[in-house]
Write an enzyme that holds these catalytic residues in place. Structure first.
Site, PDB file in Angstrom:
ATOM      1  N   SER A   1       0.838  -1.188   0.000  1.00  0.00           N
ATOM      2  CA  SER A   1       0.000   0.000   0.000  1.00  0.00           C
ATOM      3  C   SER A   1       0.878   1.244   0.000  1.00  0.00           C
ATOM      4  CB  SER A   1      -0.965  -0.051   1.193  1.00  0.00           C
ATOM      5  OG  SER A   1      -1.995   0.891   1.046  1.00  0.00           O
TER       6      SER A   1
ATOM      7  N   ASP B   1      -5.872  -3.375  -2.545  1.00  0.00           N
ATOM      8  CA  ASP B   1      -4.800  -3.185  -1.570  1.00  0.00           C
ATOM      9  C   ASP B   1      -4.240  -4.508  -1.042  1.00  0.00           C
ATOM     10  OD1 ASP B   1      -3.370  -2.462   0.871  1.00  0.00           O
ATOM     11  OD2 ASP B   1      -4.382  -0.531   0.711  1.00  0.00           O
TER      12      ASP B   1
END
Length: 314
Positions: free
Chosen positions: A46, A182
């Site tokens: 991320s 993500d």
């Protein structure tokens, strides 16, 4: 025991990525260490994928810190929902659409990474994401393995966007045949995934592995102990707190597994605890996060230097 194989691992955490970015800036500037030369493998999830890709492509950590400060507010500018008031928008927008538009982030990443492709990076780089189309994990990798060539043509900016697409915050990112979200859903702390790849793909002995794992902070309090509250998604679990909770649990579990598998001294964790919530998108925290990172580095600079120079005489 052979020469240490050093892995740099950077957690996810949205705007809190400025914390590990500043720690790395201190290593570069105060310890006079070249990050790319110091580490043999780099992993980031991320927001950590932005930093990891930056380190792997030679972007100075100071520039990464500046990017968060300059562009954080633009990246986390909410989409406009004219038909909802502010209070209603905060409650209901995540039920209908992602909160933020990824275009601003994509523009920033294009400026930083331009047309670089993962296959151009020979330093082992791992960027976890989640394949929501096939319901499985998806690890984007640089061109360090002759046996793994799937990602060689993938633009670095696209790999980072995929890893950054936190559910309800940003839309999933379409990449070739995959719809990716993500990587923090399963590897918010990517250190465990990186260690396994080093062992299985690069044939590194476990005893030779050293991991510097930098977190983005975690809150010591989440929901309290009031069991009688209403436990709906909005009023009970709460949107942002729920996402942060999931990411924090994953980071903690990965660290616990690594501590069970490795000898004392093989892994060093740099992180902090907070008595307050730590939203992924609160840009007002930037200066405080830099202060926390600087404080942590100042008190641990010797131990960090020692950890990163063990075995250099071999």
């Amino acid at each position: 025991m052979g020469k240490p194989f050093r892995i740099l691992s950077i957690d996810g955490g949205g705007i809190r990525g400025i914390y590990p970015a500043h720690v790395l800036r201190c290593i570069e500037e105060r310890l006079q260490m070249n990050l790319s030369d110091t580490f043999d493998m780099i992993a980031g999830t991320s927001t950590g994928s932005i930093i990891a890709a930056g380190v792997a492509t030679g972007v100075p950590a100071a520039d990464i810190v500046a990017m968060y400060k300059e562009h954080g507010a633009g990246i986390f500018r909410k989409k406009r929902f004219f038909w909802l008031g502010k209070k209603l928008k905060n409650m209901f927008q995540p039920m209908f659409d992602s909160v933020y538009d990824a275009q601003y982030l994509e523009d920033v990443l294009t400026e930083v990474f331009q047309e670089k492709r993962l296959g151009d990076i020979k330093k082992p780089l791992l960027l976890p994401s989640t394949d929501i189309g096939n319901g499985c994990v998806h690890v984007l990798k640089s061109g360090y393995s002759k046996e793994f060539t799937r990602d060689n043509a993938v633009l670095v900016k696209d790999a980072v966007l995929a890893s950054c697409s936190a559910p309800t915050y940003f839309n999933p990112h379409k990449l070739d045949h995959y719809l990716l979200a993500d990587g923090g859903l399963w590897a918010n702390n990517p250190a465990l995934a990186a260690m396994i790849d080093a062992q299985k793909r690069l044939k590194i002995a476990q005893d030779d592995i050293q991991i510097l794992a930098i977190g983005t902070g975690h809150s010591k309090t989440m929901y309290g102990t009031n069991a009688s509250r209403k436990w709906g998604l909005v009023n009970g679990w709460k949107h942002k707190e729920f996402i942060s909770f999931i990411l924090s649990l994953q980071s903690q579990s990965a660290l616990n597994y690594l501590n069970l598998m490795l000898r004392p001294g093989q892994i060093k964790r740099i992180d902090f605890e907070s008595d307050l919530p730590l939203p992924l998108d609160d840009v007002s925290m930037l200066d405080d996060l830099i202060s926390k990172a600087d404080h942590k580095f100042t008190h641990e600079s010797k131990s960090i230097r020692d950890f990163l120079t063990i075995g250099d005489s071999q």
